[in-house]
Design a protein around this motif. Structure first.
Motif, PDB file in Angstrom:
ATOM      1  N   VAL A 184      29.360 -18.964 -15.925  1.00  0.00           N
ATOM      2  CA  VAL A 184      29.208 -19.875 -14.784  1.00  0.00           C
ATOM      3  C   VAL A 184      28.299 -19.248 -13.731  1.00  0.00           C
ATOM      4  O   VAL A 184      27.450 -19.927 -13.141  1.00  0.00           O
ATOM      5  CB  VAL A 184      30.587 -20.239 -14.181  1.00  0.00           C
ATOM      6  CG1 VAL A 184      30.430 -21.000 -12.874  1.00  0.00           C
ATOM      7  CG2 VAL A 184      31.391 -21.034 -15.174  1.00  0.00           C
ATOM      8  N   PHE A 185      28.441 -17.959 -13.506  1.00  0.00           N
ATOM      9  CA  PHE A 185      27.588 -17.284 -12.527  1.00  0.00           C
ATOM     10  C   PHE A 185      26.128 -17.331 -12.965  1.00  0.00           C
ATOM     11  O   PHE A 185      25.237 -17.613 -12.155  1.00  0.00           O
ATOM     12  CB  PHE A 185      28.049 -15.838 -12.325  1.00  0.00           C
ATOM     13  CG  PHE A 185      27.276 -15.123 -11.269  1.00  0.00           C
ATOM     14  CD1 PHE A 185      27.501 -15.384  -9.933  1.00  0.00           C
ATOM     15  CD2 PHE A 185      26.307 -14.188 -11.612  1.00  0.00           C
ATOM     16  CE1 PHE A 185      26.778 -14.731  -8.941  1.00  0.00           C
ATOM     17  CE2 PHE A 185      25.582 -13.538 -10.643  1.00  0.00           C
ATOM     18  CZ  PHE A 185      25.821 -13.807  -9.297  1.00  0.00           C
ATOM     19  N   ILE A 186      25.865 -17.081 -14.221  1.00  0.00           N
ATOM     20  CA  ILE A 186      24.489 -17.115 -14.731  1.00  0.00           C
ATOM     21  C   ILE A 186      23.910 -18.522 -14.608  1.00  0.00           C
ATOM     22  O   ILE A 186      22.769 -18.697 -14.159  1.00  0.00           O
ATOM     23  CB  ILE A 186      24.437 -16.612 -16.190  1.00  0.00           C
ATOM     24  CG1 ILE A 186      24.698 -15.111 -16.230  1.00  0.00           C
ATOM     25  CG2 ILE A 186      23.101 -16.945 -16.838  1.00  0.00           C
ATOM     26  CD1 ILE A 186      24.918 -14.540 -17.611  1.00  0.00           C
ATOM     27  N   ILE A 187      24.688 -19.524 -14.940  1.00  0.00           N
ATOM     28  CA  ILE A 187      24.216 -20.900 -14.826  1.00  0.00           C
ATOM     29  C   ILE A 187      23.954 -21.256 -13.367  1.00  0.00           C
ATOM     30  O   ILE A 187      22.960 -21.919 -13.038  1.00  0.00           O
ATOM     31  CB  ILE A 187      25.227 -21.872 -15.475  1.00  0.00           C
ATOM     32  CG1 ILE A 187      25.227 -21.663 -16.986  1.00  0.00           C
ATOM     33  CG2 ILE A 187      24.918 -23.325 -15.117  1.00  0.00           C
ATOM     34  CD1 ILE A 187      26.362 -22.339 -17.713  1.00  0.00           C
ATOM     35  N   THR A 188      24.821 -20.807 -12.468  1.00  0.00           N
ATOM     36  CA  THR A 188      24.618 -21.051 -11.038  1.00  0.00           C
ATOM     37  C   THR A 188      23.313 -20.416 -10.573  1.00  0.00           C
ATOM     38  O   THR A 188      22.541 -21.037  -9.836  1.00  0.00           O
ATOM     39  CB  THR A 188      25.803 -20.492 -10.230  1.00  0.00           C
ATOM     40  OG1 THR A 188      27.012 -21.076 -10.698  1.00  0.00           O
ATOM     41  CG2 THR A 188      25.642 -20.774  -8.756  1.00  0.00           C
ATOM     42  N   CYS A 189      23.047 -19.203 -11.013  1.00  0.00           N
ATOM     43  CA  CYS A 189      21.785 -18.534 -10.646  1.00  0.00           C
ATOM     44  C   CYS A 189      20.586 -19.281 -11.215  1.00  0.00           C
ATOM     45  O   CYS A 189      19.561 -19.416 -10.544  1.00  0.00           O
ATOM     46  CB  CYS A 189      21.798 -17.090 -11.131  1.00  0.00           C
ATOM     47  SG  CYS A 189      23.001 -16.063 -10.290  1.00  0.00           S
ATOM     48  N   LEU A 190      20.713 -19.775 -12.438  1.00  0.00           N
ATOM     49  CA  LEU A 190      19.623 -20.551 -13.037  1.00  0.00           C
ATOM     50  C   LEU A 190      19.372 -21.837 -12.252  1.00  0.00           C
ATOM     51  O   LEU A 190      18.214 -22.226 -12.038  1.00  0.00           O
ATOM     52  CB  LEU A 190      19.930 -20.867 -14.497  1.00  0.00           C
ATOM     53  CG  LEU A 190      19.904 -19.684 -15.457  1.00  0.00           C
ATOM     54  CD1 LEU A 190      20.435 -20.098 -16.823  1.00  0.00           C
ATOM     55  CD2 LEU A 190      18.511 -19.107 -15.582  1.00  0.00           C
ATOM     56  N   LEU A 191      20.429 -22.492 -11.810  1.00  0.00           N
ATOM     57  CA  LEU A 191      20.266 -23.694 -10.991  1.00  0.00           C
ATOM     58  C   LEU A 191      19.538 -23.388  -9.682  1.00  0.00           C
ATOM     59  O   LEU A 191      18.748 -24.197  -9.199  1.00  0.00           O
ATOM     60  CB  LEU A 191      21.625 -24.336 -10.698  1.00  0.00           C
ATOM     61  CG  LEU A 191      22.306 -25.026 -11.872  1.00  0.00           C
ATOM     62  CD1 LEU A 191      23.727 -25.421 -11.494  1.00  0.00           C
ATOM     63  CD2 LEU A 191      21.501 -26.228 -12.321  1.00  0.00           C
ATOM     64  N   CYS A 192      19.805 -22.218  -9.131  1.00  0.00           N
ATOM     65  CA  CYS A 192      19.141 -21.820  -7.883  1.00  0.00           C
ATOM     66  C   CYS A 192      17.639 -21.648  -8.080  1.00  0.00           C
ATOM     67  O   CYS A 192      16.869 -21.754  -7.122  1.00  0.00           O
ATOM     68  CB  CYS A 192      19.754 -20.538  -7.345  1.00  0.00           C
ATOM     69  SG  CYS A 192      21.422 -20.771  -6.709  1.00  0.00           S
ATOM     70  N   ASN A 193      17.207 -21.388  -9.307  1.00  0.00           N
ATOM     71  CA  ASN A 193      15.776 -21.254  -9.576  1.00  0.00           C
ATOM     72  C   ASN A 193      15.022 -22.564  -9.382  1.00  0.00           C
ATOM     73  O   ASN A 193      13.809 -22.567  -9.260  1.00  0.00           O
ATOM     74  CB  ASN A 193      15.532 -20.730 -10.997  1.00  0.00           C
ATOM     75  CG  ASN A 193      15.838 -19.267 -11.119  1.00  0.00           C
ATOM     76  OD1 ASN A 193      15.804 -18.524 -10.155  1.00  0.00           O
ATOM     77  ND2 ASN A 193      16.166 -18.845 -12.323  1.00  0.00           N
ATOM     78  N   PHE A 194      15.743 -23.691  -9.354  1.00  0.00           N
ATOM     79  CA  PHE A 194      15.100 -24.982  -9.145  1.00  0.00           C
ATOM     80  C   PHE A 194      14.931 -25.325  -7.665  1.00  0.00           C
ATOM     81  O   PHE A 194      14.348 -26.344  -7.337  1.00  0.00           O
ATOM     82  CB  PHE A 194      15.884 -26.092  -9.861  1.00  0.00           C
ATOM     83  CG  PHE A 194      15.815 -25.980 -11.356  1.00  0.00           C
ATOM     84  CD1 PHE A 194      14.656 -26.309 -12.033  1.00  0.00           C
ATOM     85  CD2 PHE A 194      16.901 -25.522 -12.079  1.00  0.00           C
ATOM     86  CE1 PHE A 194      14.579 -26.200 -13.416  1.00  0.00           C
ATOM     87  CE2 PHE A 194      16.848 -25.410 -13.464  1.00  0.00           C
ATOM     88  CZ  PHE A 194      15.672 -25.748 -14.127  1.00  0.00           C
TER      89      PHE A 194
END
Length: 106
Positions: free
Chosen positions: A88-98
């Motif tokens: 979940v943390f990795i996915i949250t960080c990936l979302l922040c890239n947008f």
């Protein structure tokens, strides 16, 4: 610290006495703000170095605040979801890239 690789740079605040351990065990460098020990003022190069590090710290704080806005990590997490926290943390960080860039590129 187990995720560190040789030549990584770790940013820490004043008072973290881990420089020798990072250098010896992980071949990493520690970047932290300079502070007055027995000095009255910094040299010009030290002041510039502190300002550059401060700019990078601000960028890191902005990134952390973006992750916090998703609010998944506020409060206690259910025990049944603990095995998913890393994902979940990795996915949250990936979302922040947008989001918009953290710094102004000129």
């Amino acid at each position: 610290m187990d995720l560190l690789e040789p030549n990584d740079v770790v940013m820490a605040d004043k008072g973290f006495l881990i420089e020798e351990e990072l250098d010896k065990n992980w071949l990493c460098k520690l970047k932290s703000p300079l502070f007055f020990k027995d000095k009255i003022q910094f040299y010009a190069s030290e002041t510039v170095s502190n300002c550059k590090l401060s700019d990078k710290r601000v960028t890191v704080e902005r990134a952390v605040s973006r992750i916090k806005q998703y609010k998944y990590f506020e409060g206690a997490l259910p025990y049944k979801s603990l095995h998913n926290v890393d994902s979940v943390f990795i996915i949250t960080c990936l979302l922040c890239n947008f989001h918009d860039p953290l710094t102004n590129v000129t």
